[in-house]
Design an enzyme around this catalytic site. Structure first.
Site, PDB file in Angstrom:
ATOM      1  N   GLU A   1      -7.482 -41.871 -19.648  1.00 54.96           N
ATOM      2  CA  GLU A   1      -6.736 -41.273 -18.745  1.00 54.96           C
ATOM      3  C   GLU A   1      -5.498 -40.743 -19.498  1.00 54.96           C
ATOM      4  O   GLU A   1      -5.137 -39.490 -19.214  1.00 54.96           O
ATOM      5  CB  GLU A   1      -6.603 -42.071 -17.599  1.00 54.96           C
ATOM      6  CG  GLU A   1      -6.197 -41.228 -16.365  1.00 54.96           C
ATOM      7  CD  GLU A   1      -5.852 -42.026 -15.065  1.00 54.96           C
ATOM      8  OE1 GLU A   1      -5.098 -41.840 -14.300  1.00 54.96           O
ATOM      9  OE2 GLU A   1      -6.604 -43.263 -15.103  1.00 54.96           O
TER      10      GLU A   1
ATOM     11  N   GLU B   1      14.408 -36.755 -11.765  1.00 57.22           N
ATOM     12  CA  GLU B   1      12.926 -36.143 -11.763  1.00 57.22           C
ATOM     13  C   GLU B   1      13.158 -34.860 -10.808  1.00 57.22           C
ATOM     14  O   GLU B   1      13.712 -34.793  -9.823  1.00 57.22           O
ATOM     15  CB  GLU B   1      11.748 -36.631 -11.079  1.00 57.22           C
ATOM     16  CG  GLU B   1      11.882 -37.544  -9.738  1.00 57.22           C
ATOM     17  CD  GLU B   1      11.184 -36.389  -8.684  1.00 57.22           C
ATOM     18  OE1 GLU B   1      10.651 -35.360  -9.027  1.00 57.22           O
ATOM     19  OE2 GLU B   1      11.438 -36.639  -7.387  1.00 57.22           O
TER      20      GLU B   1
ATOM     21  N   CYS C   1       5.647 -37.281  -0.409  1.00 61.45           N
ATOM     22  CA  CYS C   1       5.009 -38.605  -0.559  1.00 61.45           C
ATOM     23  C   CYS C   1       5.956 -39.908  -0.424  1.00 61.45           C
ATOM     24  O   CYS C   1       5.328 -40.911  -0.138  1.00 61.45           O
ATOM     25  CB  CYS C   1       4.034 -38.617  -1.939  1.00 61.45           C
ATOM     26  SG  CYS C   1       4.744 -38.165  -3.149  1.00 61.45           S
TER      27      CYS C   1
ATOM     28  N   SER D   1      15.747 -40.281  -5.671  1.00 61.31           N
ATOM     29  CA  SER D   1      14.417 -40.687  -5.998  1.00 61.31           C
ATOM     30  C   SER D   1      13.891 -41.635  -6.720  1.00 61.31           C
ATOM     31  O   SER D   1      14.712 -42.407  -7.130  1.00 61.31           O
ATOM     32  CB  SER D   1      14.283 -39.185  -7.030  1.00 61.31           C
ATOM     33  OG  SER D   1      14.399 -38.207  -6.420  1.00 61.31           O
TER      34      SER D   1
ATOM     35  N   GLY E   1     -11.367 -39.995 -29.256  1.00 61.10           N
ATOM     36  CA  GLY E   1     -11.296 -41.071 -28.131  1.00 61.10           C
ATOM     37  C   GLY E   1     -10.955 -40.093 -26.842  1.00 61.10           C
ATOM     38  O   GLY E   1     -10.963 -38.912 -26.810  1.00 61.10           O
TER      39      GLY E   1
ATOM     40  N   ARG F   1       9.081 -39.601   0.999  1.00 57.01           N
ATOM     41  CA  ARG F   1      10.116 -39.577   2.107  1.00 57.01           C
ATOM     42  C   ARG F   1       9.720 -38.642   3.213  1.00 57.01           C
ATOM     43  O   ARG F   1       9.017 -37.527   2.929  1.00 57.01           O
ATOM     44  CB  ARG F   1      11.698 -39.474   1.463  1.00 57.01           C
ATOM     45  CG  ARG F   1      11.714 -37.868   0.902  1.00 57.01           C
ATOM     46  CD  ARG F   1      13.129 -37.624   0.486  1.00 57.01           C
ATOM     47  NE  ARG F   1      13.376 -38.515  -0.572  1.00 57.01           N
ATOM     48  CZ  ARG F   1      14.170 -39.425  -0.686  1.00 57.01           C
ATOM     49  NH1 ARG F   1      15.209 -39.605   0.060  1.00 57.01           N
ATOM     50  NH2 ARG F   1      14.447 -39.858  -1.866  1.00 57.01           N
TER      51      ARG F   1
ATOM     52  N   GLN G   1      11.087 -29.101  -3.594  1.00 55.87           N
ATOM     53  CA  GLN G   1      10.555 -29.461  -2.506  1.00 55.87           C
ATOM     54  C   GLN G   1      11.738 -29.284  -1.290  1.00 55.87           C
ATOM     55  O   GLN G   1      11.100 -28.905  -0.257  1.00 55.87           O
ATOM     56  CB  GLN G   1      10.000 -30.935  -2.475  1.00 55.87           C
ATOM     57  CG  GLN G   1       8.760 -31.189  -3.374  1.00 55.87           C
ATOM     58  CD  GLN G   1       8.608 -32.437  -3.660  1.00 55.87           C
ATOM     59  OE1 GLN G   1       9.516 -33.419  -3.794  1.00 55.87           O
ATOM     60  NE2 GLN G   1       7.359 -32.838  -4.170  1.00 55.87           N
TER      61      GLN G   1
END
Lengths: 268, 424
Positions: B194, B116, B51, B111, B191, B53, B122
């Site tokens: 996200e 990461e 996503c 990156s 609670g 490169r 990949q």
């Protein structure tokens, strides 16, 4: 003569010391395997040295300054190995640094076999001395791990990290190690004192030796730590502070009493 | 010989361009590889698309063919997009620079979040697709393997990936400073939200099995409990659960503190002062900051976590410099290897080796038969020389010819004649 094994063990510990230091300063762990190898080999030779000395002199190798320091070092080493098997990590990297320093100190004292009073030559006295030193070794490690615990605890509380905090194990592990050290150290130390007391009354009659009184005082403090631990109270900081305090008593008992008073416990 | 990379990434191109040039599935990459290798000029290629490169590596053993043009045209044709729309966003590296670029990318130095770990996987995946499609050969195979090796070295020899740089991973890192074995710990989510759910997911991935959930509306708690296969707890029982669990994540929309220090003091009595880790990611805060003053309570709010992340990012930047040295070293090695595949030096080394063997054997012979007349010795010298020349003739011709697989042949020749590789 057996001393050759001492020199060899000292050399190997020195190699371990250098490798560990190099690892810390280079911030890499490619030397970790070598540290293990030299530490284990050093320990094996050290053990051999102690056994030979024990057999040759037919008395426990703990009565002179040299012997006491060397056996103390050995006790720290065997405990570190035990902890390493349970928790892996960098335990040996750190302990070999301390171990080398103690071993180095013991190298300066006279290596002659000390002459102890013939009436003290007995398996019980041997046991008393060996166990007392071993117990104190466990307490010293508990002291070190308590300090580490408090440092780490403070860092997490204050949210300030860096330095040693990055390589320390979790608080839970540090505390567990402390627990185990006291759990084993306390009974061993207690037996040592009991055997000492009984023999002492037996051989020398009823006398008050300053070391003995001090040891009893120390023992009471450890008893309270032991009690707190066994009871399962989770206030670890309290236990850590007490462990540090107790160890300071031990240190004073070792140096202070030996230097300031005329105790027959004075190392030969 | 020419090696080239044409690509674009999050630094050079906006997302509108990146998404138009991306190869979105393995299938698309396969198609593209087939399409691209229809060009005779390209003998080896690997396409790499994430996503952030898109990069196309290509190798050609014939000089002076404009690989750059071919690839740009290919991108334009394949994606049905005009060249001038995307051309200015591209970067192009050749030869050594291309090698260095790939090594940097694979080691995650290029990156968006330095260090990461996904990128290495990949790269590996893209290489495997190319391998399966048989669009790589000696050069790119070696290049890709070295790239993955470099990434491994960077990971092992630097601390670039050591400290987490996302809030939820940072939280796990902190929890692990207190607790040893997460699989024996329990967690409570108060609670929803996200970020809280993300953190929960990471923690469950980290081994936590006992999960409790509570919410002002009980139905919502039940819903979440199903999602995380945990237990829903009634909100009124909050205090009881607090005295049981080891970790609490709090994220509600409540306007004030729902966990107060008075409450926690009682809870701590109840749990015999067993340590507890509180994470408050709600804004406004839901846990009274005074709780951190109580022994054995470790409280982190969203700003504390962010601070940890920020300092970790700085730390990574420092480690990236060390990693760069490794990348330089490895790309240097690769260039040496590439050079070793030139034919002339190989021919010279093989001949030198043969000559050396001949000299040694003649020396042995002479010391054995000391009384031989000089003319015989001269004849032997001549004889051995011509044997070597005859034997060496066809390998030399073969190596000098420009075959398609010239590098493979040279590589084989080095192996067969036992010529040391400069790389080793």
């Amino acid at each position: 003569m057996g001393t050759i094994f001492f020199e060899l063990a000292l050399t190997l510990y020195f190699a371990g010391f250098l490798l560990s230091m190099a690892g810390i300063f280079r911030k890499k762990d490619d030397f970790d395997k070598s540290v293990l190898v030299v530490s284990f080999s050093g320990f094996a030779l050290h053990t051999l040295y102690l056994i030979i000395r024990y057999i040759k002199s037919s008395q426990a190798p703990v009565f002179s300054m040299h012997e006491a320091t060397s056996f103390f070092t050995w006790s720290i080493m065997i405990t570190s190995i035990w902890l390493w098997f349970s928790y892996k990590g960098k335990i040996l990297n750190f302990s070999v640094i301390i171990i080398f320093l103690f071993m180095f100190i013991s190298a300066f004292f006279s290596r002659n076999i000390p002459l102890i009073k013939p009436e003290l030559k007995s398996i019980w006295i041997d046991m008393h001395a060996l166990m007392a030193v071993f117990g104190i070794a466990l307490f010293s490690l508990a002291f070190v791990f308590s300090i580490l615990y408090l440092i780490h605890e403070k860092a997490i509380k204050n949210k300030k990290f860096g330095g040693i905090g990055n390589i320390l194990p979790s608080l839970e592990v540090l505390d567990k190690i402390n627990y185990r050290l006291i759990f084993w150290g306390f009974p061993i130390y207690t037996i040592a004192l009991l055997v000492g007391l009984v023999k002492y009354l037996n051989i020398l009659g009823f006398l008050f030796d300053p070391k003995e009184i001090w040891s009893f005082l120390t023992w009471v403090v450890y008893l309270s730590i032991f009690y707190l631990r066994i009871k399962g109270d989770w206030r670890k900081k309290k236990a850590a502070y007490l462990t540090i305090f107790a160890f300071l008593l031990v240190i004073f008992g070792f140096f202070g009493i030996n230097l300031l008073t005329e105790s027959f416990h004075k190392p030969l | 010989m020419s090696l080239i990379v044409v690509g674009l990434n999050h630094k050079t191109a906006p997302v509108e361009i990146r998404e138009r040039l991306a190869f979105n599935s393995k299938e698309r990459i396969r198609e593209a590889l087939k399409y691209l290798t229809q060009n005779e000029e390209i003998s080896e290629t690997v396409i790499f698309s994430t996503c952030n490169r898109v990069e196309i590596y290509a190798y050609d053993n014939d000089n002076n063919k404009p690989l750059e043009e071919i690839i740009k045209n290919f991108l334009s044709d394949f994606h049905q997009i005009e060249r001038k729309t995307f051309e200015k966003y591209l970067y192009i590296y050749e030869e050594k620079e291309a090698v260095e670029h790939l090594f940097k990318v694979t080691s995650s130095l290029d990156s968006m979040i330095v260090g990461e770990p996904q990128i290495t996987g990949q790269v590996k995946e893209s290489y495997e697709i190319a391998l399966a499609e048989k669009t790589t050969s000696l050069i790119l195979n070696h290049l890709m393997k070295r790239a993955l090796f470099t990434a491994k070295r960077v990971r092992n020899e630097t601390r670039i990936a050591e400290n987490p740089v996302s809030v939820s991973y940072a939280a796990i890192g902190l929890i692990k400073k207190v607790f040893h074995d997460l699989s024996k710990k329990s967690i409570l989510l108060v609670g929803a939200g996200e970020m809280a759910e993300l953190a929960m997911r990471h923690l469950i991935g980290g081994g936590i099995k006992n999960v409790y959930l509570t919410n002002r509306t009980y139905e919502r708690a039940v819903e979440l409990a199903e999602k995380f296969s945990g237990y829903a707890v009634n909100f009124e029982n909050l205090k009881e659960v607090l005295s049981k669990v080891d970790i609490v994540i709090c994220s509600t929309g409540a306007p004030s503190y729902i966990i107060t220090d008075k409450m926690m003091k009682e809870v701590m009595q109840e749990r015999k002062h067993k340590p507890i880790f509180l994470i408050d990611i709600s804004v406004p805060r839901n846990i009274d900051p005074l709780c951190n003053e109580i022994d054995n309570i470790y409280l982190y709010n969203i700003d504390d976590l962010q601070n940890v992340v920020d300092s970790n990012i700085l730390e990574r930047q420092k480690e990236a410099n060390k990693a760069l040295d490794i990348v330089k070293e490895e790309s240097e090695k690769f260039s040496l290897w590439l050079n070793s595949l030139q034919s002339v030096p190989v021919i010279i080394s093989i001949r030198n080796k043969a000559e050396q063997i001949r000299q040694e054997e003649i020396e042995k012979f002479r010391s054995k038969f000391k009384d031989l007349p000089p003319d015989i010795l001269n004849s032997i010298d001549y004889l051995t020389q011509s044997i070597i020349n005859k034997i060496m003739h066809s390998p030399t011709v073969a190596l000098k010819n420009n075959f398609d697989d010239k590098e493979t042949l040279i590589f084989a020749a080095r192996r067969l004649f036992g010529i040391e590789n400069d790389e080793e």
